[in-house]
Motif scaffolding. Structure first.
Motif, PDB file in Angstrom:
ATOM      1  N   TYR A 101       0.829  -1.215   0.000  1.00 55.10           N
ATOM      2  CA  TYR A 101       0.000   0.000   0.000  1.00 55.10           C
ATOM      3  C   TYR A 101       0.860   1.260   0.000  1.00 55.10           C
ATOM      4  N   ASP A 102       1.826   1.331   0.898  1.00 53.86           N
ATOM      5  CA  ASP A 102       2.654   2.543   1.006  1.00 53.86           C
ATOM      6  C   ASP A 102       3.509   2.747  -0.237  1.00 53.86           C
TER       7      ASP A 102
ATOM      8  N   ARG B  29       1.443   4.327  -2.898  1.00 46.54           N
ATOM      9  CA  ARG B  29       1.280   5.780  -2.711  1.00 46.54           C
ATOM     10  C   ARG B  29       2.505   6.526  -3.220  1.00 46.54           C
TER      11      ARG B  29
ATOM     12  N   LEU C 194       2.223   6.654  -6.951  1.00 41.71           N
ATOM     13  CA  LEU C 194       1.209   7.635  -7.363  1.00 41.71           C
ATOM     14  C   LEU C 194       1.792   9.039  -7.388  1.00 41.71           C
ATOM     15  N   ASN C 195       2.633   9.370  -6.429  1.00 39.60           N
ATOM     16  CA  ASN C 195       3.210  10.716  -6.366  1.00 39.60           C
ATOM     17  C   ASN C 195       4.101  11.022  -7.553  1.00 39.60           C
TER      18      ASN C 195
ATOM     19  N   THR D 198      -3.628   3.597 -10.843  1.00 40.76           N
ATOM     20  CA  THR D 198      -3.040   3.441  -9.508  1.00 40.76           C
ATOM     21  C   THR D 198      -4.049   3.770  -8.413  1.00 40.76           C
ATOM     22  N   LEU D 199      -4.879   4.792  -8.635  1.00 38.73           N
ATOM     23  CA  LEU D 199      -5.897   5.151  -7.638  1.00 38.73           C
ATOM     24  C   LEU D 199      -6.886   3.996  -7.435  1.00 38.73           C
TER      25      LEU D 199
ATOM     26  N   LEU E 139      -5.117   1.391  -5.334  1.00 38.83           N
ATOM     27  CA  LEU E 139      -5.024   1.807  -3.938  1.00 38.83           C
ATOM     28  C   LEU E 139      -6.357   1.628  -3.209  1.00 38.83           C
TER      29      LEU E 139
ATOM     30  N   THR F 217      -7.369  -0.475   0.184  1.00 35.43           N
ATOM     31  CA  THR F 217      -7.585   0.379   1.354  1.00 35.43           C
ATOM     32  C   THR F 217      -8.445  -0.317   2.401  1.00 35.43           C
TER      33      THR F 217
ATOM     34  N   GLU G 216      -5.857   5.271   6.680  1.00 35.54           N
ATOM     35  CA  GLU G 216      -6.135   4.884   5.303  1.00 35.54           C
ATOM     36  C   GLU G 216      -7.500   5.387   4.849  1.00 35.54           C
TER      37      GLU G 216
ATOM     38  N   TYR H 277      -6.911   8.836   3.666  1.00 40.71           N
ATOM     39  CA  TYR H 277      -6.287   8.767   2.340  1.00 40.71           C
ATOM     40  C   TYR H 277      -7.336   8.438   1.276  1.00 40.71           C
TER      41      TYR H 277
ATOM     42  N   PHE I  13      -8.217  10.012  -2.368  1.00 39.40           N
ATOM     43  CA  PHE I  13      -8.094   9.206  -3.578  1.00 39.40           C
ATOM     44  C   PHE I  13      -9.402   9.188  -4.366  1.00 39.40           C
TER      45      PHE I  13
END
Length: 746
Positions: A31-32, A35, A38-39, A50-51, A54, A58, A65, A68, A72
């Motif tokens: 998960y991390d 993220r 995604l950045n 990617t969203l 995620l 989640t 989360e 987050y 998202f």
């Protein structure tokens, strides 16, 4: 750092869909790391993919989360509005549910929204096992245990027909949790192991989780051997999984092993595993603060079992502080029951504070009863019975002992009912399997029919395509023939015009040959006679008045003869020009250059006749104008005629008005969408009345003074433009001005 890099590379492989094991690790992606990926992504499609990934991973029951997820979901809805990659209704409803969940006091609204989102995901055929698992904590908070079971039972039947293994695994997991709360460990463990077997094929993390849950339930059921088997298997797999970028051993597993050793009275091992559970960090911990609270309670229970109440006190105090801040209750989320009240009861029992201990045992029992936790109710009734028996209160001890025995009997009967239900469930499962097989057979037959129908439809479609192609070919040929016919008619008209004007030319040439000499003699003799009259001696005042009038009349007649001779010569010249119209050689021509050249000639020609004449020239010429195939001399004659008429019109208005007036002639060229090149020649002169406009293109019609025009200019222009396949239109308003519009095919 190497572990983080490995996780990021694995995530990239999953997102890119490269061949190999990465395709089968979608639900195991970190998960991390996702993220972080995604950045770094910029394009809409990659960020959207990617969203979605995620959100599939989640855990909405975890506060960090969930926050987050709200961000998202907002970004996903905006991106999908632009890209239109998939149906976004499920995500819109999920956003509402997550928003209610985050508010904390809208559990019913959150539950309904999440259930609706799952329904919408089912309609589009998208598996959402993590989201299905997240529904259970919402039911727990609302104390709707039976409703929770009904929901997962119905969903399981639906997914078994649809063949969605991911969602089936999530349903088995949650149904196992229901049976565990009822104390039906046989059914609970069976469902947990069914879930583990399915998770093993697509989600290694949940596979390990269900093994540890099965082990923890075996421990509560009293089968220590089986409990250790599954718990150690879970630890071994988790350690190997961590080396491949997974989460590692979680706190729940370590606490379960600690409880097992505590039951076996191996307090040293129990304390060691309780301490290890407090050291778990990262995503292996559902919520670090919550995990810590559970771990502190377990550590406190181990110390109390070792009769170390003084050392247990600060641990329980910290657990109480965390419980108050996190609003933890006995019915936990997916961490098991939070038995802090029972731990305090044991502490005060050891301390010898019987009043406080009794109050806390009673509170623990009421909490278990309100939460419908049969297993803990039975345990706490046993503790209360032992507590009162140890303090020589036989009446109360017997009261709780009888309640304990009644509950144990009812649980045993329920267990028997569940055994029967399990048997009936197996029968029902077999019936459902048979029904599913029949449905699949029907689907196969239907697929054959659909295949045949599709073949027929394909044949019909091919026939339609062929017919459409033939129709298109016929239509194209028809248009081509129409175009050819139009060109032939245009050529025919040009030939007829050429023949007509060739005849006129021959006739004009003959007339010109026959009349040119007499006209020349007439002009010459008129000029000589005028000169002789001018050279006559001046008449005296006494001369005969009649003689003077005769001489003056002769002079005027001679001038008229000369003027009409000149006009006759002009008419013959224009007729010869008519006969030659359209007979020149066409060439690709720059219309803008032609306009500029003949505008200059027309303006200079009029200024040579009237030195005082000035006019404002407005030219707006399209630089992107295509070349036009035309006879430059003929088209130049048209333009010269139009420009000359415009200058005459503005000069005539200038002479007729005393008000301030600026003579203006404007010329515009442009290319129209249909390929026509347009030339507009406008003036702000006198304009034309309707009577003049109706006859302006007639041969020999003119409004100019005698000797100034033959009336053949516009007639000649129309013939030249028609010979080029073009059009000549007129727009005029009396007293305001006139505009001629020439259209030529490019």
């Amino acid at each position: 750092m190497p572990l983080v890099v490995a996780r990021v590379l694995l995530v990239l492989l999953v997102l890119l869909g490269l061949p190999g094991r990465a395709q089968h690790r979608y639900w195991d992606a970190d998960y991390d790391s996702l993220r972080l990926v995604l950045n770094r992504q910029q394009t809409d499609t990659t960020r959207l993919r990617t969203l979605v990934h995620l959100l599939d991973l989640t855990r909405l029951d975890e506060a960090r989360e969930r926050r987050y997820a709200l961000g998202f979901l907002d970004e996903l809805l905006v991106l999908n509005q632009r890209v239109q990659a998939f149906e976004q209704a499920p995500y819109r409803v999920l956003r509402q549910g997550a928003g209610f969940w985050e508010q904390g006091n809208h559990n019913e609204q959150a539950l309904e929204a999440v259930k609706k989102a799952i329904y919408l995901f089912d309609q589009v055929g998208r598996p959402v096992p993590r989201l299905l698992v997240e529904v259970a904590p919402l039911y727990n908070r609302l104390n709707q245990i039976e409703e929770r079971y009904a929901f997962y039972r119905d969903k399981l039947a639906y997914y078994r027909i649809k063949g969605s293994k991911e969602n089936i695994a999530a349903c088995y997991l949650s149904i196992g949790g229901y049976y565990r709360r009822k104390g039906a460990y046989n059914q609970a463990i069976s469902n947990f192991l069914r879930a583990a077997e399915l998770f093993r094929h697509f989600d290694q993390h949940y596979y390990i989780t269900e093994l540890k849950v099965a082990g923890a339930n075996y421990a509560e059921w009293g089968n220590s051997t089986k409990a250790l088997h599954y718990l150690r298997q879970s630890v071994s797999l988790a350690n190997r999984y961590a080396l491949r970028g997974g989460y590692g051993v979680d706190a729940y597993t370590l606490r379960s092993i600690s409880r097992l050793y505590l039951v076996q009275q191996d307090t040293a091992a129990a304390r060691r595993y309780a301490t290890l559970s407090l050291a778990v960090r990262g995503r292996a911990s559902m919520n670090e603060q919550e995990d810590r609270a559970y771990g502190l309670v377990q550590s406190g229970l181990v110390l109390l079992a070792m009769k170390k109440g003084a050392r247990a006190l600060p641990i329980l105090q910290e657990a109480q502080r965390l419980a108050d801040s996190l609003h933890l209750t006995l019915m936990g989320r997916r961490q098991g029951e939070f038995e802090l009240t029972a731990a305090w009861a044991r502490y005060y029992t050891i301390l010898g504070d019987d009043g406080r201990a009794e109050q806390l045992w009673q509170q623990a029992y009421q909490e278990a009863r309100a939460s419908k936790l049969s297993v803990l109710r039975k345990n706490y009734l046993h503790e209360l019975s032992s507590f009162y028996d140890a303090r020589n209160k036989p009446g109360q001890a017997q009261q709780y002992s009888r309640a304990y025995m009644a509950l144990a009997d009812s649980m045993s009967e329920a267990q028997g009912a569940y055994h029967l239900a399990q048997y009936e469930g197996e029968r029902m499962e077999n019936a459902q399997s048979e029904q599913i097989a029949n449905l699949r057979q029907a689907q196969a037959v239907q697929a054959v029919h659909l295949h045949r129908r599709n073949q027929l439809l394909l044949g019909a479609l091919l026939t339609i395509v062929v017919v459409s192609g033939l129709g298109g070919l016929v239509y194209w040929q028809l248009r081509r023939n129409k175009r050819t016919l139009r060109q032939l008619r245009q050529t025919q008209n040009q030939l007829i015009a050429s023949e007509k004007w060739a005849f006129v030319g021959e006739l004009s040439a003959g007339i010109a040959h026959e009349l040119q000499n007499p006209l020349s003699f007439m002009k010459k003799f008129a000029e000589v006679s005028s000169a002789m009259l001018e050279d006559m001696p001046r008449q005296s005042a006494s001369s005969d008045r009649l003689e003077q009038e005769i001489v003056a009349g002769l002079k005027q007649n001679l001038q008229e003869i000369s003027q009409h001779g000149v006009r006759a010569s002009s008419i013959i010249k224009d007729m010869l020009d008519h006969s030659r119209a359209g007979t020149g050689q066409r060439a690709p021509t720059n219309v803008n250059s032609l306009v500029e050249e003949y505008l200059r000639l027309a303006y200079q020609g009029l200024q040579s006749q009237d030195k005082s004449f000035r006019a404002e020239l407005v030219t707006v010429l399209d630089p992107a104008l295509p070349l036009v195939s035309l006879v430059p001399q003929d088209m130049g004659r048209v333009l010269l005629n139009l420009f000359t008429n415009a200058f005459h019109a503005v000069r005539q208005r200038q002479r007729q008005t005393d008000a301030p007036y600026q003579p203006t002639v404007s010329i515009h060229t442009r290319s129209l969408p249909d390929g026509t090149v347009e030339i507009r020649v406008g003036d702000n002169g006198t304009g034309m009345p309707e009577s003049v406009r109706a006859r302006v293109f007639e041969p020999f019609f003119t409004t100019k003074s005698v000797g100034e025009g033959t009336g053949l200019g516009l007639s000649l222009s129309v013939d030249i433009i028609k010979a080029h396949g073009g059009t000549l239109q007129l727009e005029t308003q009396q007293g305001q001005g006139t505009e001629f519009i020439v259209g030529l095919p490019a």
